[in-house]
Write an enzyme that holds these catalytic residues in place. Structure first.
Site, PDB file in Angstrom:
ATOM      1  N   THR A 152      81.100   4.157  47.521  1.00  0.00           N
ATOM      2  CA  THR A 152      82.054   4.456  46.457  1.00  0.00           C
ATOM      3  C   THR A 152      81.676   5.749  45.770  1.00  0.00           C
ATOM      4  OG1 THR A 152      82.827   3.874  44.254  1.00  0.00           O
ATOM      5  CG2 THR A 152      80.810   2.812  44.958  1.00  0.00           C
ATOM      6  N   VAL A 153      82.648   6.626  45.646  1.00  0.00           N
ATOM      7  CA  VAL A 153      82.392   7.871  44.916  1.00  0.00           C
ATOM      8  C   VAL A 153      82.096   7.592  43.449  1.00  0.00           C
ATOM      9  CG1 VAL A 153      83.793   9.300  46.443  1.00  0.00           C
ATOM     10  CG2 VAL A 153      84.866   8.270  44.428  1.00  0.00           C
ATOM     11  N   ASP A 154      82.489   6.427  42.967  1.00  0.00           N
ATOM     12  CA  ASP A 154      82.306   6.119  41.543  1.00  0.00           C
ATOM     13  C   ASP A 154      80.869   5.778  41.186  1.00  0.00           C
ATOM     14  OD1 ASP A 154      84.980   6.527  40.905  1.00  0.00           O
ATOM     15  OD2 ASP A 154      85.537   4.514  41.559  1.00  0.00           O
TER      16      ASP A 154
ATOM     17  N   MET B 275      87.413  12.696  39.062  1.00  0.00           N
ATOM     18  CA  MET B 275      87.637  11.261  39.168  1.00  0.00           C
ATOM     19  C   MET B 275      86.662  10.471  38.282  1.00  0.00           C
ATOM     20  SD  MET B 275      88.515  10.731  43.191  1.00  0.00           S
ATOM     21  CE  MET B 275      90.202  10.957  43.780  1.00  0.00           C
ATOM     22  N   GLY B 276      86.945   9.202  38.105  1.00  0.00           N
ATOM     23  CA  GLY B 276      86.094   8.333  37.281  1.00  0.00           C
ATOM     24  C   GLY B 276      86.925   7.595  36.263  1.00  0.00           C
ATOM     25  N   ARG B 277      87.339   6.387  36.613  1.00  0.00           N
ATOM     26  CA  ARG B 277      88.196   5.628  35.705  1.00  0.00           C
ATOM     27  C   ARG B 277      87.409   5.053  34.541  1.00  0.00           C
ATOM     28  NH1 ARG B 277      90.906   4.425  40.609  1.00  0.00           N
ATOM     29  NH2 ARG B 277      93.148   4.703  40.381  1.00  0.00           N
TER      30      ARG B 277
ATOM     31  N   GLU C   3      89.030  11.556  34.492  1.00  0.00           N
ATOM     32  CA  GLU C   3      90.407  11.057  34.421  1.00  0.00           C
ATOM     33  C   GLU C   3      90.529   9.851  33.496  1.00  0.00           C
ATOM     34  OE1 GLU C   3      91.717   9.456  38.229  1.00  0.00           O
ATOM     35  OE2 GLU C   3      89.778   8.539  38.593  1.00  0.00           O
TER      36      GLU C   3
ATOM     37  N   TYR D 161      91.892  14.444  45.466  1.00  0.00           N
ATOM     38  CA  TYR D 161      91.328  14.101  46.777  1.00  0.00           C
ATOM     39  C   TYR D 161      90.350  15.156  47.307  1.00  0.00           C
ATOM     40  CZ  TYR D 161      94.320  10.010  47.803  1.00  0.00           C
ATOM     41  OH  TYR D 161      94.914   8.783  47.820  1.00  0.00           O
TER      42      TYR D 161
ATOM     43  N   ARG E 215      86.623  14.172  46.992  1.00  0.00           N
ATOM     44  CA  ARG E 215      85.987  13.097  47.753  1.00  0.00           C
ATOM     45  C   ARG E 215      86.121  13.274  49.263  1.00  0.00           C
ATOM     46  NH1 ARG E 215      90.115   7.936  46.679  1.00  0.00           N
ATOM     47  NH2 ARG E 215      91.328   8.298  48.576  1.00  0.00           N
TER      48      ARG E 215
END
Lengths: 419, 419
Positions: free
Chosen positions: A142-144, A190-192, A247, A297, A300
């Site tokens: 996971t990129v997170d 990214m990153g919720r 984000e 995108y 990642r």
């Protein structure tokens, strides 16, 4: 008796190195043919298992499987599809067993994040719940970077490198322009829920290359006044600054700074477009000229600037998963255990899946500076090893020569299944 | 008599390779000390000349000057500042002469695009108009690739490579996700008037790696119905598609699809944010799930993925400019003359500045496919050589080790000047 076959699938958002994990799985299994028979990949993740849409990876040459190590995204297709609980959807689990049985599948390798770990855990319990013997091993991806127990997640290091490099490069650009033109560059990443990726923007600035950067973390409630004061202060001092905004940044009202109101199949809010919102706040509040970018995108999938450490770890996780399976393990996930920072040393560990599924690892609070706009030395020590090393893909005609597998389907033996 | 000194400045939007041109100028001048004395760089472009804010490049080591070859953006600072005509602002030209005279500057090297070529041309005429002997040579630089006569412009090849690579990578990502999630990825790229950069997105798809790509060129009036039909057709056939949209795309009303209403110092509209507009059109018209990205500064500062051809040409242009000056030329610009496509061969040529200034080279119409959404084979033959070759910068701790020069100022001898 013939060795039982393996099922491998990719789940959730893909990364620059998830295919390196696939290579780790396939190459290691191929070396252990007496223990593991064929390796079938699910076309589009778990959906491939449910619909009996299996790919026979033995049809691909060793050279092509090797090339997965330098090819981004999911070579077999991924999906956003979460199995419900056995109570809620027994039909799906019975179908999985039907498919596994008819194709003699005894090993289940699932390559994904937290939601996928939950699916993998449910599959690992099929022997107990529905009497079908299977070993399920989860492969972290996971990129997170939000899986627990493992020190980091394959996929994250390469996004972190991309964001660090891009932030440094864009900052060099804006400082060149700042005398008469753009003074602030805003980059949305990214990153919720957690600010791991945004934190990587902080690496763009180092002791020998100082860059004024403001990071907006999802962990920190957005404060317009404090933010504008910080940007203004940096622009006064340095003539420019860069803003890296996650984000998932929220205001005091608990709402995302930019929420399009869409939700994905997992029920997550679909975000995008916080960069223009932040840029507008800067324009309105300070009258400064700005530019903004949204990596989306690109961050990642940027295998061209992947972290060597990340590629190696992704491969190692795939390899370890197969080794765990051969040793008879079930319901586990290989982990990356950090032994030291300087020099960076790590080894493969093992986590029980029950301790992984549905647990989200947040950034430690001592990774964010007191003012909430930057990273601490501790965070830097954690991050730097993860972006170290370059591992360039081969090029042809100026473009990375990424592989596309044959993805030849296995002959179906069952009837259709509606998902 | 001591050799006269040189003035070098960077102008307009910076690129990944403009510093390679600077290295070409400085290294070549250093090798010709009997002809050219010191090389002074203008801090922030022509503003440095007007305000007598000169940088003494002799204070920087040869290693640091060499490192400019792998460092993006403008090492001396750039500016968006266009000299008016002699009639409109005689005061500025008289000031330039004052500064040149007091610092014994006899060579003027201006590194920029079309607007800068105009400034350079005006400076080249100072001997005639105001009696100050000077040789002015323009060094081509623009990511927009819109200078005439030269086959291509340094800076463009690297942006083109970045966009081609990023489009291929993001397309790999969206195809992985397309079964259950994102079906269209929209990437916004630079290009106000001409679609050179957008065209580079078309290179992501090649014979051995077919990718469905829709390009929206500024040269083609946006037609919502045709566009949606094309996207729909590709998604039906391939399951996904990528859209590369130029920031300068206009509707039938002649307005930019996304115009923020801002203008820069050159009077150009400040754009940004056409990607979300296009994504929204797709959502409304087809109900497809999308992601969008805006490359913005990342594309033109991405030295980490610069084209080797581009780096070499940028250096060659700087070198040639000094050689032209030594030979006594004035009011000229070195050009890249293409000799053949396969193998790609080029040589340095020379253009009269009067034929370059304020002339914008558009994409030939036979570079855009008949349907208006793609590139032709002719376009591909033109573009491929420009993105060929990789020229990686050195890395330290996972990040490109870009140089920052000392940028030590030359002692001022004149009073202040208000611009």
């Amino acid at each position: 008796m013939a060795a039982r076959n393996a099922f491998y699938a990719q789940s959730g958002g893909v990364t620059a190195v998830i295919n390196a994990s696939a290579a780790g799985v396939i190459e290691t299994a191929r070396k252990n043919k007496r223990k593991i028979g064929k390796i079938y990949a699910g076309r589009n993740g778990i959906i491939g298992a449910l619909t009996e849409d299996l790919i026979d990876t033995s049809k691909d040459t060793s050279a092509d499987i090797r090339a997965l190590c330098h090819t981004p995204s999911g070579a077999f297709g991924s999906c956003r599809y979460k199995l419900k609980s056995l109570e809620q959807n027994r039909r799906e689990y019975e179908r999985l067993i039907e498919v596994f049985k008819v194709h003699n599948i005894g090993y289940f390798f699932y390559n994904g994040g937290g939601d996928s770990a939950d699916t993998c855990l449910k599959v690992s319990q099929l022997a107990n719940t529905l009497g079908y013997p299977i070993q399920a091993i989860h492969i972290p991806k996971t990129v997170d970077n939000d899986l627990p127990i493992t020190d980091c997640c394959p996929g994250f290091g390469s996004v972190a490198k991309y964001i660090a490099v891009s932030t440094r490069e864009a900052s060099f650009d804006v400082t060149s322009m700042s005398k008469t033109s753009t003074k602030v560059f805003v980059l949305e990443v990214m990153g919720r829920h957690s600010g791991w990726i945004a934190a990587a923007g902080g690496l763009a600035s180092s002791k020998d290359c100082e860059i004024p950067i403001v990071i907006l973390f999802p962990e920190i409630v957005f404060d317009r006044t404090k933010f504008l004061a910080r940007v203004n202060g940096l622009v006064k001092k340095f003539g420019y600054c860069s803003v890296v905004v996650s984000e998932g940044v929220k205001g005091a009202d608990g709402k995302f700074l930019s929420d399009q109101g869409l939700r994905d199949a997992f029920g997550h809010a679909q975000l995008g477009g916080v960069a223009p919102v932040v840029a507008n706040i800067i324009k309105d509040g300070l009258g400064l000229k700005y530019h903004w970018g949204v990596a989306d995108y690109l961050q990642r999938s940027a295998r061209h600037i992947a972290s060597k450490t990340d590629v190696e770890q992704a491969y190692a996780m795939g390899k370890a998963a197969v080794e765990f399976a051969i040793k008879g393990h079930n319901a586990v996930m290989p982990t990356i255990d950090r032994l030291s920072n300087k020099p960076y040393k790590w080894r493969v560990g093992m986590a029980q899946l029950s301790r992984v599924a549905n647990v989200e690892k947040m950034m430690p609070s001592n990774f964010i500076s007191k003012d909430g706009f930057g990273i601490t030395e501790k965070c830097r020590e954690y991050l730097v090893p993860l972006i170290k090393g370059e591992d360039y893909p081969p090029y042809k005609d100026g473009l990375p020569n990424y592989v596309r597998l044959k993805n030849i389907g296995v002959k179906r033996k069952l009837g259709k299944f509606k998902i």
